[in-house]
Write a protein that holds these residues in place. Structure first.
Motif, PDB file in Angstrom:
ATOM      1  N   HIS A 168       0.487  -1.036  -0.122  1.00  0.00           N
ATOM      2  CA  HIS A 168      -0.207  -0.303  -0.082  1.00  0.00           C
ATOM      3  C   HIS A 168       1.115   1.199   0.031  1.00  0.00           C
ATOM      4  O   HIS A 168       0.199   2.182  -1.014  1.00  0.00           O
ATOM      5  N   ASP A 169       2.284   1.298   0.921  1.00  0.00           N
ATOM      6  CA  ASP A 169       2.818   2.878   0.889  1.00  0.00           C
ATOM      7  C   ASP A 169       3.671   2.799  -0.209  1.00  0.00           C
ATOM      8  O   ASP A 169       3.849   3.426  -0.704  1.00  0.00           O
ATOM      9  N   VAL A 170       3.976   1.523  -0.486  1.00  0.00           N
ATOM     10  CA  VAL A 170       4.806   1.499  -2.452  1.00  0.00           C
ATOM     11  C   VAL A 170       3.835   2.144  -3.519  1.00  0.00           C
ATOM     12  O   VAL A 170       3.921   2.910  -3.530  1.00  0.00           O
ATOM     13  N   ILE A 171       2.702   1.745  -3.897  1.00  0.00           N
ATOM     14  CA  ILE A 171       2.196   1.604  -4.961  1.00  0.00           C
ATOM     15  C   ILE A 171       1.535   3.299  -4.539  1.00  0.00           C
ATOM     16  O   ILE A 171       1.739   4.228  -5.547  1.00  0.00           O
ATOM     17  N   GLU A 172       1.448   3.617  -2.954  1.00  0.00           N
ATOM     18  CA  GLU A 172       0.826   5.243  -3.051  1.00  0.00           C
ATOM     19  C   GLU A 172       1.826   6.402  -2.944  1.00  0.00           C
ATOM     20  O   GLU A 172       2.185   7.820  -3.006  1.00  0.00           O
ATOM     21  N   GLY A 173       3.413   5.652  -2.803  1.00  0.00           N
ATOM     22  CA  GLY A 173       4.959   6.710  -2.856  1.00  0.00           C
ATOM     23  C   GLY A 173       4.916   6.824  -1.674  1.00  0.00           C
ATOM     24  O   GLY A 173       6.073   8.283  -1.910  1.00  0.00           O
ATOM     25  N   SER A 174       4.148   6.309  -0.731  1.00  0.00           N
ATOM     26  CA  SER A 174       5.096   7.466   0.156  1.00  0.00           C
ATOM     27  C   SER A 174       6.185   6.125   1.336  1.00  0.00           C
ATOM     28  O   SER A 174       6.514   6.975   2.154  1.00  0.00           O
ATOM     29  N   CYS A 175       6.955   5.364   0.403  1.00  0.00           N
ATOM     30  CA  CYS A 175       8.061   4.653   0.743  1.00  0.00           C
ATOM     31  C   CYS A 175       8.632   3.687  -0.567  1.00  0.00           C
ATOM     32  O   CYS A 175       7.903   3.810  -1.608  1.00  0.00           O
ATOM     33  N   HIS A 176      10.102   3.857   0.035  1.00  0.00           N
ATOM     34  CA  HIS A 176      10.500   3.113  -1.648  1.00  0.00           C
ATOM     35  C   HIS A 176      10.446   1.778  -1.092  1.00  0.00           C
ATOM     36  O   HIS A 176      10.444   0.999   0.182  1.00  0.00           O
ATOM     37  N   VAL A 177      10.285   0.865  -2.240  1.00  0.00           N
ATOM     38  CA  VAL A 177       9.923  -1.015  -2.568  1.00  0.00           C
ATOM     39  C   VAL A 177      10.727  -1.811  -1.232  1.00  0.00           C
ATOM     40  O   VAL A 177      10.737  -2.522  -0.915  1.00  0.00           O
ATOM     41  N   TYR A 178      12.796  -0.858  -1.001  1.00  0.00           N
ATOM     42  CA  TYR A 178      13.135  -1.494  -0.554  1.00  0.00           C
ATOM     43  C   TYR A 178      12.308  -2.149   1.132  1.00  0.00           C
ATOM     44  O   TYR A 178      13.051  -2.681   1.804  1.00  0.00           O
ATOM     45  N   LEU A 214      -3.472  11.043 -12.206  1.00  0.00           N
ATOM     46  CA  LEU A 214      -4.711  11.533 -13.068  1.00  0.00           C
ATOM     47  C   LEU A 214      -2.729  10.865 -14.204  1.00  0.00           C
ATOM     48  O   LEU A 214      -2.598  10.487 -14.883  1.00  0.00           O
ATOM     49  N   ALA A 215      -1.602  11.336 -13.428  1.00  0.00           N
ATOM     50  CA  ALA A 215      -1.240  10.921 -14.194  1.00  0.00           C
ATOM     51  C   ALA A 215       0.514   9.427 -14.044  1.00  0.00           C
ATOM     52  O   ALA A 215       0.332   9.403 -12.157  1.00  0.00           O
ATOM     53  N   GLY A 216       0.852   8.352 -14.461  1.00  0.00           N
ATOM     54  CA  GLY A 216       0.906   7.365 -13.345  1.00  0.00           C
ATOM     55  C   GLY A 216       0.438   6.185 -13.171  1.00  0.00           C
ATOM     56  O   GLY A 216       0.858   5.275 -12.165  1.00  0.00           O
ATOM     57  N   LEU A 246      -1.137   4.031 -13.668  1.00  0.00           N
ATOM     58  CA  LEU A 246      -1.056   2.243 -13.066  1.00  0.00           C
ATOM     59  C   LEU A 246      -0.482   1.939 -13.806  1.00  0.00           C
ATOM     60  O   LEU A 246       0.160   0.735 -14.291  1.00  0.00           O
ATOM     61  N   SER A 247       0.831   2.569 -13.980  1.00  0.00           N
ATOM     62  CA  SER A 247       2.019   2.330 -13.192  1.00  0.00           C
ATOM     63  C   SER A 247       3.197   2.530 -12.416  1.00  0.00           C
ATOM     64  O   SER A 247       4.429   2.079 -11.870  1.00  0.00           O
ATOM     65  N   ALA A 248       2.506   2.236 -10.982  1.00  0.00           N
ATOM     66  CA  ALA A 248       2.981   3.004 -10.229  1.00  0.00           C
ATOM     67  C   ALA A 248       4.202   1.231  -9.696  1.00  0.00           C
ATOM     68  O   ALA A 248       4.752   1.187  -9.270  1.00  0.00           O
ATOM     69  N   LEU A 249       3.355  -0.106 -10.204  1.00  0.00           N
ATOM     70  CA  LEU A 249       3.946  -0.755  -8.970  1.00  0.00           C
ATOM     71  C   LEU A 249       5.260  -1.302 -10.429  1.00  0.00           C
ATOM     72  O   LEU A 249       6.775  -1.919  -9.630  1.00  0.00           O
ATOM     73  N   ARG A 250       4.906  -0.764 -11.455  1.00  0.00           N
ATOM     74  CA  ARG A 250       5.936  -1.421 -12.682  1.00  0.00           C
ATOM     75  C   ARG A 250       7.208  -0.055 -12.356  1.00  0.00           C
ATOM     76  O   ARG A 250       8.302  -1.163 -11.663  1.00  0.00           O
ATOM     77  N   ARG A 251       6.827   0.747 -11.494  1.00  0.00           N
ATOM     78  CA  ARG A 251       7.781   1.613 -11.786  1.00  0.00           C
ATOM     79  C   ARG A 251       8.942   1.262 -10.472  1.00  0.00           C
ATOM     80  O   ARG A 251      10.313   0.659 -10.249  1.00  0.00           O
ATOM     81  N   ALA A 252       8.017   1.002  -9.042  1.00  0.00           N
ATOM     82  CA  ALA A 252       8.478   0.137  -8.036  1.00  0.00           C
ATOM     83  C   ALA A 252       9.366  -1.245  -8.270  1.00  0.00           C
ATOM     84  O   ALA A 252      10.676  -1.145  -7.393  1.00  0.00           O
ATOM     85  N   PHE A 253       9.101  -1.918  -8.994  1.00  0.00           N
ATOM     86  CA  PHE A 253       9.859  -2.630  -9.653  1.00  0.00           C
ATOM     87  C   PHE A 253      11.224  -3.060  -9.876  1.00  0.00           C
ATOM     88  O   PHE A 253      12.218  -4.197 -10.159  1.00  0.00           O
TER      89      PHE A 253
END
Length: 296
Positions: free
Chosen positions: A100-110, A141-143, A145-152
């Motif tokens: 949840h935090d990764v996709i919403e951009g509040s933390c790094h996936v690591y 509006l932007a990005g 659908l690609s939040a998980l891709r950016r994290a991976f």
């Protein structure tokens, strides 16, 4: 770079999480470095891999009442205090950060990845908070659908496989799972149960796959995996029909229906391959793991 595999079905009750867990475990046992990303707010994969017992007890009710008393002293409104106490109780996890935090951009996936009790297998955990993430993504509006891709992309050189477990309906979270499979060799696996609802779910999921492939510059493959097969003429006829028509778009392996080892493994927070390696259904899952590795 990691092969990203999303196990996806717009239908519940087809063994999706069980398939995810046994694939991840089987690959890890074969010496592959694996990350399982739990993209389902029910967090069944998280509970199994981290050994989290979600059963309620009389003691947990006492803790809830203690929290209620604390909040009531601060606001003197019983309903608000009850709400805040319930919020405090359900938000207590054995980890601070999750997908949840990764996709919403509040933390790094690591920062959200956790080791599991199984060697070579890490987990990007989930919690009930993920249920609110769909609305948060829809407001962007932007990005969105690609939040998980950016994290991976930040971690895909660290793993051989990234396996994604998903919830059983289409929303922005499952679309994120599809767009995370962005390159040649990435794979969407659709568990397919042989009944009317199962075939409808498979069609719906295929439709989601084709729609996103047409809209985004993605290159993933799609394959059907028959799960929960019953030993009867109808299932046999339909499996043959699907294999004749989908051909290379189906796995040769078929996962049989064997309730006891599946249910018991879940109850004991283990994979079937770990708890019942000699059962026929475990043999099916091992054949499936081998087939996935042979398709690299």
């Amino acid at each position: 770079m990691a092969k990203i595999i999303s196990i996806l079905s717009n239908k519940g009750g087809d063994g999706k999480s069980t398939t995810c867990l046994n694939l991840a475990y089987g690959l890890a046992k074969a010496g592959k470095k694996v990350l399982l990303a739990d993209n389902d707010p029910q967090s069944n994969s998280t509970s199994v891999l981290l050994g989290i017992n979600k059963d309620l007890t009389a003691k947990s009710a006492e803790l809830y009442l203690s929290e209620y008393s604390r909040f009531l002293a601060g606001c003197n409104d019983s309903f608000t205090a009850a709400f805040k106490a319930l919020e405090s109780f359900v938000n207590k996890n054995e980890f601070d950060l999750d997908i949840h935090d990764v996709i919403e951009g509040s933390c790094h996936v690591y920062d959200a990845i956790k080791p599991t009790k199984y060697e070579n297998l890490d987990l990007l955990p989930s919690s009930h908070k993920l249920a609110t993430t769909d609305l948060a993504l829809k407001s962007k509006l932007a990005g969105a659908l690609s939040a998980l891709r950016r994290a991976f992309r930040a971690i895909e050189s660290d793993y051989d496989y990234i396996i994604i477990d998903n919830q059983p309906f289409e929303n922005s979270l499952t679309l994120n799972s599809l767009t995370a499979c962005y390159k040649e060799g990435d794979l969407v696996i659709i568990p397919t149960k042989i009944d009317r609802g199962g075939l409808e779910g498979t069609y719906s999921t295929l439709n989601s796959c084709y729609s996103i492939l047409n809209e985004e510059e993605l290159a993933f493959d799609v394959k059907l995996l028959v799960t929960m097969q019953n030993r009867n003429g109808v299932d046999k006829a339909w499996i043959e029909a699907l294999k004749d028509t989908f051909q290379d778009g189906m796995f040769d392996t078929v996962i049989r229906y064997q309730a006891k080892p599946i249910c018991d493994s879940s109850l004991h927070q283990q994979t079937v391959l770990d708890r019942y390696p000699k059962e026929p259904v475990a043999g099916d899952y091992q054949a499936f793991v081998n087939e996935v590795m042979s398709n690299v």
